[in-house]
Design an enzyme around this catalytic site. Structure first.
Site, PDB file in Angstrom:
ATOM      1  N   HIS A 267      -5.775 -16.186  67.884  1.00 52.52           N
ATOM      2  CA  HIS A 267      -5.897 -14.852  67.277  1.00 52.52           C
ATOM      3  C   HIS A 267      -4.781 -14.602  66.263  1.00 52.52           C
ATOM      4  O   HIS A 267      -5.038 -14.228  65.112  1.00 52.52           O
ATOM      5  CB  HIS A 267      -5.847 -13.800  68.391  1.00 52.52           C
ATOM      6  CG  HIS A 267      -5.940 -12.385  67.925  1.00 52.52           C
ATOM      7  ND1 HIS A 267      -7.102 -11.659  67.963  1.00 52.52           N
ATOM      8  CD2 HIS A 267      -5.005 -11.550  67.399  1.00 52.52           C
ATOM      9  CE1 HIS A 267      -6.889 -10.441  67.489  1.00 52.52           C
ATOM     10  NE2 HIS A 267      -5.605 -10.340  67.143  1.00 52.52           N
ATOM     11  N   GLU A 268      -3.546 -14.813  66.692  1.00 52.12           N
ATOM     12  CA  GLU A 268      -2.411 -14.560  65.800  1.00 52.12           C
ATOM     13  C   GLU A 268      -2.400 -15.555  64.635  1.00 52.12           C
ATOM     14  O   GLU A 268      -1.952 -15.221  63.529  1.00 52.12           O
ATOM     15  CB  GLU A 268      -1.097 -14.612  66.573  1.00 52.12           C
ATOM     16  CG  GLU A 268      -0.990 -13.629  67.739  1.00 52.12           C
ATOM     17  CD  GLU A 268      -1.226 -12.174  67.368  1.00 52.12           C
ATOM     18  OE1 GLU A 268      -1.056 -11.821  66.173  1.00 52.12           O
ATOM     19  OE2 GLU A 268      -1.611 -11.389  68.255  1.00 52.12           O
ATOM     20  N   HIS A 271      -4.312 -13.928  61.876  1.00 54.89           N
ATOM     21  CA  HIS A 271      -3.495 -12.965  61.122  1.00 54.89           C
ATOM     22  C   HIS A 271      -2.544 -13.702  60.174  1.00 54.89           C
ATOM     23  O   HIS A 271      -2.405 -13.337  59.001  1.00 54.89           O
ATOM     24  CB  HIS A 271      -2.667 -12.113  62.095  1.00 54.89           C
ATOM     25  CG  HIS A 271      -3.425 -11.024  62.769  1.00 54.89           C
ATOM     26  ND1 HIS A 271      -4.127 -10.059  62.085  1.00 54.89           N
ATOM     27  CD2 HIS A 271      -3.574 -10.728  64.093  1.00 54.89           C
ATOM     28  CE1 HIS A 271      -4.671  -9.210  62.943  1.00 54.89           C
ATOM     29  NE2 HIS A 271      -4.354  -9.606  64.170  1.00 54.89           N
ATOM     30  N   GLU A 297      -7.708  -7.530  61.126  1.00 54.76           N
ATOM     31  CA  GLU A 297      -8.286  -7.844  62.430  1.00 54.76           C
ATOM     32  C   GLU A 297      -9.518  -8.722  62.275  1.00 54.76           C
ATOM     33  O   GLU A 297      -9.825  -9.540  63.145  1.00 54.76           O
ATOM     34  CB  GLU A 297      -8.625  -6.549  63.182  1.00 54.76           C
ATOM     35  CG  GLU A 297      -8.957  -6.732  64.648  1.00 54.76           C
ATOM     36  CD  GLU A 297      -7.780  -7.135  65.516  1.00 54.76           C
ATOM     37  OE1 GLU A 297      -8.009  -7.464  66.696  1.00 54.76           O
ATOM     38  OE2 GLU A 297      -6.626  -7.116  65.027  1.00 54.76           O
TER      39      GLU A 297
END
Length: 499
Positions: A267-268, A271, A297
């Site tokens: 997930h990170e 980003h 997001e």
């Protein structure tokens, strides 16, 4: 051809660099506070951060800088990048001018007090201890909305703080589609039973050092640039960027259910990839980072869910898991995939699966509107939360810790933030279909570990523009539509109703 040619815009960018440098310093200090700072350093760090924020505000609102922005706004024949610079800086100035320092101070002070009260209230599962602080934060947010101004409803002003141009009607239109669609989809998935079978891996314990090796090897597969980014550990996973060549991500190690740590990393990584793929010419300018929370997001959810929770990704990384962790040696690739993509109605938003996650956001969106419109008393919120959870998700909290106290956002005073999570899921699905129609089956690339093609596509689609275009304009230009909730339903249906 240079992005910036207008002399006034070039002067504005030069003057802005000092503001950028302060943000750079505060980002680094924030990252350090969450990772390596000694615990007793918090008091001095708080003072240093407050002083830097005050200095930032002072420079932003200085007569010299304001007059330069006004001159920039009067320029004609600007290109898209130059117009983007003016839009971003003028928006920041507008917000800074409209919200008086006294209100900003009171919000910061109350949030700090509220966080401590919330922490204790959650520990004791006692909403009454947090209630007066929530009431004050609601009142302060109402004042904030009035100061900022709005065309339709007060909640619009708060939404716009987190997603430029977002309105209550936009979010309602999204949930008018998602609400019934997700409920119907959830019923079918639960009835089918394929994705709802508990996995023994959910309770299996792991060694932290082994999981660290897994995460590093997965980042290597994803082509995480170690000379421009790094992975560390923090209580709550996050990403922060100091610039286009310095982005930091974190994860945490809880010792069980290893997908929590793994998917925090993936997930990170999403980003981070957004920030790392901004056009280098935009570095140190007002448009040199991601445009909004919702679009940001979208990038993280694309990597975490579309790619990470896929059968192709499970197959790709299983040898790594078998070798480093050992827990997956006795299970099939299909069982590993179902562990990654489990669907199960649950109480806690941060642990929710792809199908139920946005129902958690709908619950919060509905309550936030009632709060800001003064249509509900704070005393009534816990019971309303429980009722809505049972109606939307099919589970009822047994106590306040499982219900209204589970999220920290309201303790931070951030009302209007939650809808950006759902926007991110929608953007991720829109990008999935864009890749399918313009490049091909994404999972054939995942199977080969060809993430360079995926990253190049995302760079040209979204990342390289930074904040040049406002969120809605960026989506219209690059994807042909704004927040199309049906895309998310189509993506989820294609994934969870066919196996």
């Amino acid at each position: 051809m240079p992005k910036f040619e207008n002399p006034v815009i070039k002067e504005l960018i030069e003057k802005y660099r000092r503001l950028w440098a302060l943000n750079h310093a505060m980002s680094l200090m924030g990252w350090d506070e969450e990772t390596y700072m000694p615990s007793k350093g918090v008091e001095e760090r708080a003072v240093a951060t407050a002083e830097l924020r005050a200095l930032y505000q002072e420079l932003l609102l200085s007569d010299q800088f304001v007059s330069l922005v006004e001159r920039a706004k009067a320029q004609e024949n600007l290109n898209d990048y130059e117009r983007g610079v003016v839009r971003v800086v003028d928006r920041e100035l507008r917000i800074a001018r409209k919200v008086p320092p006294s209100l900003t101070y009171e919000m910061a002070k109350t949030s700090s007090e509220a966080f401590m009260a919330w922490s204790e209230a959650k520990r004791r599962s006692d909403f009454s201890a947090f209630k007066p602080y929530l009431q004050k934060l609601i009142d302060l947010n109402k004042q904030m909305a009035e100061k900022l101004g709005y065309e339709e409803v007060p909640y619009d002003a708060l939404l716009d703080l987190y997603e430029e141009g977002l309105r209550t009607r936009d979010v309602k239109a999204v949930f008018d589609v998602l609400g019934p669609g997700l409920r119907g989809l959830l019923d079918k998935v639960v009835s089918d039973g394929y994705y709802t079978v508990p996995s023994p891996l959910e309770e299996a314990k792991y060694q932290e050092e082994a999981m660290r090796r897994v995460n590093q090897r997965v980042l290597e597969l994803l082509k995480f640039p170690q000379d421009r980014a790094r992975l560390d550990v923090s209580p709550h996973p996050f990403t922060t960027n100091m610039g286009v060549n310095d982005v930091r991500i974190t994860t945490r190690y809880e010792g069980f259910d290893f997908k929590r740590s793994l998917f925090s990393v993936v997930h990170e990584f999403g980003h981070a990839t957004y920030e790392l793929q901004v056009d280098p010419e935009l570095a140190m300018t007002p448009i040199g980072s991601g445009v909004s929370l919702g679009v940001h997001e979208g990038q993280s959810r694309f990597w975490e869910n579309v790619i990470g929770r896929s059968r192709a990704f499970a197959s790709l990384i299983k040898p790594v898991l078998d070798q480093e962790l050992g827990l997956t040696k006795g299970i099939s690739e299909d069982d590993l995939y179902r562990y990654f993509a489990t669907v199960r109605p649950s109480l806690i938003r941060t642990e929710a699966d792809e199908v139920t996650y946005n129902l958690h956001i709908l619950l919060r969106f509905e309550l936030e509107q009632l709060m800001i419109n003064g249509e509900v008393k704070v005393d009534e919120l816990p019971e309303m939360w429980n009722d809505e959870s049972e109606k939307l998700i099919g589970v009822r909290p047994k106590n306040d810790a499982e219900g209204i106290l589970q999220d920290v956002h309201w303790a931070h005073g951030t009302i209007g933030y939650f809808p950006t999570y759902t926007l991110g899921n929608i953007v991720a699905s829109m990008m999935y279909f864009a890749f399918s129609s313009r490049v091909g089956d994404i999972y054939s690339y995942v199977t080969r570990g060809d993430f360079d093609t995926v990253k190049s596509f995302l760079r040209d689609l979204v990342h390289k523009y930074g904040a040049t275009y406002a969120p809605k304009e960026l989506l219209r230009r690059q994807l042909g539509e704004e927040y199309n909730a049906q895309r998310l339903l189509d993506y989820l249906s294609s994934k969870y109703l066919k196996h």
